[in-house]
Write a protein that holds these residues in place. Sequence first.
Motif, PDB file in Angstrom:
ATOM      1  N   SER A 282      36.922  10.970 -68.969  1.00  0.00           N
ATOM      2  CA  SER A 282      36.547  12.208 -69.646  1.00  0.00           C
ATOM      3  C   SER A 282      36.555  13.397 -68.702  1.00  0.00           C
ATOM      4  O   SER A 282      36.614  14.553 -69.138  1.00  0.00           O
ATOM      5  N   ALA A 283      36.523  13.135 -67.397  1.00  0.00           N
ATOM      6  CA  ALA A 283      36.513  14.221 -66.423  1.00  0.00           C
ATOM      7  C   ALA A 283      37.846  14.956 -66.350  1.00  0.00           C
ATOM      8  O   ALA A 283      37.929  16.046 -65.795  1.00  0.00           O
ATOM      9  N   VAL A 284      38.906  14.367 -66.880  1.00  0.00           N
ATOM     10  CA  VAL A 284      40.240  14.978 -66.826  1.00  0.00           C
ATOM     11  C   VAL A 284      40.404  15.874 -68.051  1.00  0.00           C
ATOM     12  O   VAL A 284      40.290  15.410 -69.185  1.00  0.00           O
ATOM     13  N   PHE A 340      35.991  10.274 -78.311  1.00  0.00           N
ATOM     14  CA  PHE A 340      35.180  11.419 -77.897  1.00  0.00           C
ATOM     15  C   PHE A 340      34.471  11.070 -76.613  1.00  0.00           C
ATOM     16  O   PHE A 340      34.433   9.903 -76.191  1.00  0.00           O
ATOM     17  N   ALA A 341      33.909  12.089 -75.969  1.00  0.00           N
ATOM     18  CA  ALA A 341      33.038  11.887 -74.809  1.00  0.00           C
ATOM     19  C   ALA A 341      31.900  12.895 -74.906  1.00  0.00           C
ATOM     20  O   ALA A 341      32.132  14.071 -75.217  1.00  0.00           O
ATOM     21  N   ALA A 348      31.131  11.932 -68.154  1.00  0.00           N
ATOM     22  CA  ALA A 348      31.243  12.962 -67.109  1.00  0.00           C
ATOM     23  C   ALA A 348      31.467  14.340 -67.702  1.00  0.00           C
ATOM     24  O   ALA A 348      31.119  15.348 -67.074  1.00  0.00           O
ATOM     25  N   ALA A 349      32.073  14.430 -68.881  1.00  0.00           N
ATOM     26  CA  ALA A 349      32.353  15.710 -69.523  1.00  0.00           C
ATOM     27  C   ALA A 349      32.422  15.495 -71.020  1.00  0.00           C
ATOM     28  O   ALA A 349      32.396  14.352 -71.511  1.00  0.00           O
ATOM     29  N   ASP A 350      32.522  16.595 -71.768  1.00  0.00           N
ATOM     30  CA  ASP A 350      32.576  16.544 -73.224  1.00  0.00           C
ATOM     31  C   ASP A 350      33.995  16.792 -73.715  1.00  0.00           C
ATOM     32  O   ASP A 350      34.698  17.671 -73.197  1.00  0.00           O
ATOM     33  N   PHE A 371      41.605  17.123 -77.480  1.00  0.00           N
ATOM     34  CA  PHE A 371      40.980  17.773 -78.625  1.00  0.00           C
ATOM     35  C   PHE A 371      39.612  18.310 -78.201  1.00  0.00           C
ATOM     36  O   PHE A 371      38.699  17.533 -77.947  1.00  0.00           O
ATOM     37  N   GLY A 372      39.472  19.624 -78.116  1.00  0.00           N
ATOM     38  CA  GLY A 372      38.234  20.361 -77.881  1.00  0.00           C
ATOM     39  C   GLY A 372      37.232  19.664 -76.942  1.00  0.00           C
ATOM     40  O   GLY A 372      37.491  18.568 -76.488  1.00  0.00           O
TER      41      GLY A 372
END
Length: 467
Positions: A282-284, A340-341, A348-350, A371-372
């Motif tokens: 998710s960090a990417v 999703f994240a 690590a991120a959204d 996606f967003g």
Amino acid sequence: MSVSRRSLLAAAGVSFTGALGALFAAGPRVAAGPRVAAGPRVAAGPRVAAARRGGGYGPLLPDPYGLLDLPAGFAYRVLSRAGEPLRSGEGPVPGNCDGMAAFAGSSGAVRLVRNHENGPAAALRVPPVPGLVYDPAARGGCTVLDLAPDGRVTAERVALAGTAVNCAGGPTPWDTWLSCEETEDRAGTSGYAEDHGWVFEVDPADPLRSGAVPLTAMGRFAHEAVAVDPATGIVYETEDAFVEPFGLFYRFLPARPLGGPGSLRAGGTLQALRVRGVPDLSAVDEPGTELPAEWVPVPDPAAAGTPIRFQDFGPGGITHAQKLEGCYWGGGGVHFVSSFARSAEGSAADHHGQVWFHDPRRAVIRLEVLFGPAAGAVLPGDSPDNICLAPGGGLMVCEDGGGAQYVFGVTRGGEVYPVARNADDIGGPGAPEWGEFAGVTFSPDGRTMFVNAYTPGTTFAVTGPWH
């Protein structure tokens, strides 16, 4: 904190691609129609470009029967509905219709194999047909529909029973289906007599030939989907873990690659993806980012003592991602989805969805679509889940989130457009609710899209002017 271009270059020697690459097969562009909301960010050219606005096949028209809204010129047929009698007489059609694949029959006929994601409390279990049952206490499994060349259902029967939470899976090059259990429940839990969390091979033409045999070497974890490399026989697998530590992306090296039905029972080696310096995908956040892929042996594939994602993978650790779901082979590599994240849940991120591509020849993974929220995406609404490649080029995405539920298309240029909307309101007065879509797939000739409305369990065949 998101991983920037500069930090990735410094940490892992990363490069950036300039095209959508293998994610979208060559095909005609979808004609523009009425404007829709902005789509996702995609890898498009030497820089990351915002997705174009467009309408795909045009606006969705309200269905007078209140089941499925489609663009003008398209039509649907209800093939099967939960609770109705199976044509085999084995019992009612089970609910929770999920992953699905279509196989060519003789003279234009089609066999459609369909998962049922039934847990211990499912009301409509897969009927326990002798010879097809793994655990009598489990309520999930698969059914198969036989379709005539004109689309009529000619047969419907059980193909696997006594399994648990059969979510997605994937087809093999030898025309069988790999059905995946999305659970890690052990024997003694929820009344189960057997351990669960396995992959099962289903022969749609003759289910009794495949039986109900767990492919234990492929790992015991909360499976979501699989994809098979038709050149090497390597099987890629996603793990849908809701809480930390999140799931892993796996590959299975069969002892008998491309050996045909039953060959996966011979065992093999299970490995997990490691991207050095990136413990959480998710960090990417920059589409086009390429990362070197390493594959690390899984210490205990059967998870006899410790779930795999908790196991010690040695120096360098392992790479996790929240909600790894759809997995699909095409264009010389495998596509996989993180639905999703959420940093509040430990990521690590959204984001509202990532689509990754693994190129096995170059040993890299590449973020293709984001996606967003940074992308400002409204379409898809949230949580991309099952995916498939459309015959004419582009991606089909099943949405699994809140509010209205759609099947969306994403063109080679990053254009997002609606294909179908669930019109079957299953909510109460003043609180509308629509079930998610799942199992999107196309007939072998590319003329029919099949998709499930998870709740109430309904299988649709959609025809129209597919490009």
